[in-house]
Write a protein that holds these residues in place. Structure first.
Motif, PDB file in Angstrom:
ATOM      1  N   LEU A 119      28.845  22.710  28.380  1.00 60.05           N
ATOM      2  CA  LEU A 119      29.386  22.618  29.734  1.00 60.05           C
ATOM      3  C   LEU A 119      30.676  23.411  29.825  1.00 60.05           C
ATOM      4  O   LEU A 119      31.489  23.409  28.896  1.00 60.05           O
ATOM      5  N   HIS A 120      30.867  24.095  30.936  1.00 61.11           N
ATOM      6  CA  HIS A 120      32.178  24.675  31.208  1.00 61.11           C
ATOM      7  C   HIS A 120      33.126  23.518  31.512  1.00 61.11           C
ATOM      8  O   HIS A 120      32.726  22.514  32.113  1.00 61.11           O
ATOM      9  N   PRO A 121      34.394  23.603  31.099  1.00 66.26           N
ATOM     10  CA  PRO A 121      35.339  22.502  31.363  1.00 66.26           C
ATOM     11  C   PRO A 121      35.395  22.079  32.828  1.00 66.26           C
ATOM     12  O   PRO A 121      35.512  20.887  33.132  1.00 66.26           O
ATOM     13  N   LEU A 122      35.283  23.029  33.747  1.00 65.73           N
ATOM     14  CA  LEU A 122      35.298  22.683  35.166  1.00 65.73           C
ATOM     15  C   LEU A 122      34.074  21.850  35.544  1.00 65.73           C
ATOM     16  O   LEU A 122      34.156  20.955  36.387  1.00 65.73           O
ATOM     17  N   GLN A 123      32.947  22.125  34.903  1.00 73.94           N
ATOM     18  CA  GLN A 123      31.744  21.353  35.184  1.00 73.94           C
ATOM     19  C   GLN A 123      31.854  19.945  34.609  1.00 73.94           C
ATOM     20  O   GLN A 123      31.327  18.988  35.192  1.00 73.94           O
ATOM     21  N   ALA A 124      32.540  19.801  33.490  1.00 67.78           N
ATOM     22  CA  ALA A 124      32.775  18.473  32.927  1.00 67.78           C
ATOM     23  C   ALA A 124      33.644  17.640  33.866  1.00 67.78           C
ATOM     24  O   ALA A 124      33.383  16.454  34.098  1.00 67.78           O
ATOM     25  N   VAL A 125      34.663  18.277  34.441  1.00 72.80           N
ATOM     26  CA  VAL A 125      35.523  17.585  35.424  1.00 72.80           C
ATOM     27  C   VAL A 125      34.696  17.200  36.652  1.00 72.80           C
ATOM     28  O   VAL A 125      34.855  16.111  37.212  1.00 72.80           O
ATOM     29  N   ALA A 126      33.785  18.098  37.066  1.00 75.02           N
ATOM     30  CA  ALA A 126      32.925  17.813  38.213  1.00 75.02           C
ATOM     31  C   ALA A 126      32.077  16.569  37.964  1.00 75.02           C
ATOM     32  O   ALA A 126      31.921  15.718  38.845  1.00 75.02           O
ATOM     33  N   GLY A 127      31.525  16.453  36.768  1.00 73.32           N
ATOM     34  CA  GLY A 127      30.749  15.269  36.424  1.00 73.32           C
ATOM     35  C   GLY A 127      31.592  14.002  36.465  1.00 73.32           C
ATOM     36  O   GLY A 127      31.132  12.949  36.932  1.00 73.32           O
ATOM     37  N   GLY A 128      32.834  14.112  36.008  1.00 78.08           N
ATOM     38  CA  GLY A 128      33.744  12.969  36.058  1.00 78.08           C
ATOM     39  C   GLY A 128      34.047  12.539  37.488  1.00 78.08           C
ATOM     40  O   GLY A 128      34.095  11.344  37.799  1.00 78.08           O
ATOM     41  N   LEU A 129      34.236  13.519  38.377  1.00 74.05           N
ATOM     42  CA  LEU A 129      34.505  13.206  39.782  1.00 74.05           C
ATOM     43  C   LEU A 129      33.306  12.532  40.443  1.00 74.05           C
ATOM     44  O   LEU A 129      33.458  11.659  41.303  1.00 74.05           O
ATOM     45  N   ALA A 130      32.100  12.934  40.045  1.00 73.64           N
ATOM     46  CA  ALA A 130      30.898  12.291  40.574  1.00 73.64           C
ATOM     47  C   ALA A 130      30.857  10.818  40.173  1.00 73.64           C
ATOM     48  O   ALA A 130      30.493   9.949  40.984  1.00 73.64           O
ATOM     49  N   ALA A 131      31.235  10.528  38.928  1.00 71.32           N
ATOM     50  CA  ALA A 131      31.288   9.135  38.474  1.00 71.32           C
ATOM     51  C   ALA A 131      32.347   8.349  39.244  1.00 71.32           C
ATOM     52  O   ALA A 131      32.131   7.183  39.614  1.00 71.32           O
ATOM     53  N   VAL A 132      33.471   8.993  39.506  1.00 74.30           N
ATOM     54  CA  VAL A 132      34.528   8.348  40.294  1.00 74.30           C
ATOM     55  C   VAL A 132      34.031   8.045  41.710  1.00 74.30           C
ATOM     56  O   VAL A 132      34.326   6.984  42.272  1.00 74.30           O
ATOM     57  N   ALA A 133      33.254   8.966  42.277  1.00 71.38           N
ATOM     58  CA  ALA A 133      32.725   8.771  43.627  1.00 71.38           C
ATOM     59  C   ALA A 133      31.827   7.537  43.690  1.00 71.38           C
ATOM     60  O   ALA A 133      31.898   6.749  44.642  1.00 71.38           O
ATOM     61  N   VAL A 134      30.979   7.359  42.670  1.00 68.94           N
ATOM     62  CA  VAL A 134      30.101   6.184  42.624  1.00 68.94           C
ATOM     63  C   VAL A 134      30.935   4.909  42.498  1.00 68.94           C
ATOM     64  O   VAL A 134      30.689   3.905  43.185  1.00 68.94           O
ATOM     65  N   GLY A 135      31.941   4.948  41.617  1.00 69.70           N
ATOM     66  CA  GLY A 135      32.814   3.786  41.443  1.00 69.70           C
ATOM     67  C   GLY A 135      33.569   3.447  42.713  1.00 69.70           C
ATOM     68  O   GLY A 135      33.710   2.271  43.077  1.00 69.70           O
ATOM     69  N   TRP A 136      34.038   4.468  43.419  1.00 66.15           N
ATOM     70  CA  TRP A 136      34.749   4.253  44.680  1.00 66.15           C
ATOM     71  C   TRP A 136      33.832   3.638  45.735  1.00 66.15           C
ATOM     72  O   TRP A 136      34.235   2.739  46.473  1.00 66.15           O
ATOM     73  N   GLU A 137      32.598   4.110  45.806  1.00 63.97           N
ATOM     74  CA  GLU A 137      31.638   3.572  46.769  1.00 63.97           C
ATOM     75  C   GLU A 137      31.415   2.078  46.507  1.00 63.97           C
ATOM     76  O   GLU A 137      31.370   1.280  47.449  1.00 63.97           O
ATOM     77  N   LEU A 138      31.279   1.720  45.246  1.00 64.40           N
ATOM     78  CA  LEU A 138      31.061   0.324  44.873  1.00 64.40           C
ATOM     79  C   LEU A 138      32.293  -0.516  45.198  1.00 64.40           C
ATOM     80  O   LEU A 138      32.185  -1.626  45.741  1.00 64.40           O
TER      81      LEU A 138
END
Length: 305
Positions: A119-138
């Motif tokens: 993974l490019h480091p920026l893509q790893a950060v993108a994956g982390g933000l997606a997880a944060v989005a799910v947590g925020w929704e919950l």
């Protein structure tokens, strides 16, 4: 330019799917799915015959390894279709759009975990933000975004298997619908002979034609996309694909007038930011790969001289 226009047409049709399937919201989601499977198979089979691809289709049927994996993808794509059809009928198009926004990020993480792809480091950060989005929704809305995650995971695993065992889109969809066809037909037959006859197919002309058209609507964008993919770089296709969830999002907000609380806006902002980083990382990775290829070619040329 022709490839771009074909891709735009394909993703625009996919983006309009909520408008089409909303016309069938009065029909059971399972019945819509069963009809979509049956008519998709018949339409794609006809296209195979017209295009003269019967020999390649038969070769695919004789490959036991591919057939086993296509049995899995048939279940995955059917699950994805059912959740989407149900989501539209329940006026949860905003959640379906979020799911398709999340799909490339889920695919990225699956490739990293299961295929050990870098993974490019920026893509790893993108994956982390997606997880944060799910947590925020919950946290903010008190509900787990199961519709969005189910769509993203089912299509993410579908893409993962199809990547590992590549089959062209037309033959692949034909086999997938053919494998699930007995279940779809069996469910319709069971409903037909049950005492509480509930099928909407045949109840009136407009509903019947719409159910038949679901197969045509499935095949047309697939053929357009297949033609576009031969003419475009994958980076361009990856960018154009966001037309689909964007159109779904706009349809949910502007046409269906779905509830859009501020908390959900934050969820989408997380996802949109993640997608920008995802695309940026993909562009940088492609640029590095092209540069490395040029250096390798130059080095080999000098060694020959």
């Amino acid at each position: 330019m022709q490839g771009l226009l074909l891709a735009l047409a394909a993703y625009t049709i996919w983006g309009c799917f909520p408008l089409f399937f909303n016309l069938l919201s009065h029909v059971s989601s399972v019945e819509v799915l069963a009809n979509r499977i049956i008519w998709s198979m018949l339409v794609t089979m006809l296209v195979i015959l017209v295009l003269g691809k019967w020999n390649s289709f038969v070769r695919l049927l004789k490959d036991p390894v591919l057939m086993r994996w296509l049995a899995l993808t048939s279940l995955l794509i059917s699950t994805n279709w059912l959740i989407f059809i149900w989501g539209v009928a329940q006026h949860r198009v905003m959640e379906t759009s979020l799911g398709y926004y999340m799909t490339p990020l889920v695919s990225l993480l699956l490739a990293r975990v299961l295929l050990k792809e870098a993974l490019h480091p920026l893509q790893a950060v993108a994956g982390g933000l997606a997880a944060v989005a799910v947590g925020w929704e919950l946290y903010s809305l008190g509900s787990f975004p199961w519709v969005s995650l189910s769509l993203a995971l089912s299509f993410g695993f579908y893409g993962l298997v199809r990547k590992r065992f590549p089959v062209d889109g037309l033959n692949g969809l034909t086999v997938e619908t053919m494998l699930i066809f007995p279940l779809a037909l069996g469910w319709l037959a069971w409903q037909f002979i049950s005492p509480a006859y509930q099928l909407d197919f045949g109840s009136n002309l407009s509903t019947t034609l719409l159910l038949v058209a679901s197969g045509v609507m499935t095949a047309i964008p697939l053929l357009l996309f297949a033609a576009a993919a031969k003419r475009l770089d994958l980076s361009v296709v990856g960018f154009v694909m966001y037309i689909n969830p964007t159109m779904q999002f706009l349809i949910a907000v502007l046409i269906f007038k779905e509830d859009f609380p501020p908390q959900r806006l934050v969820t989408f902002l997380f996802i949109w930011t993640a997608l920008v980083l995802f695309m940026w990382g993909m562009w940088l990775s492609n640029k590095k790969s092209v540069t490395n290829d040029k250096v390798k070619i130059a080095t080999e040329s000098r060694s020959i001289e």
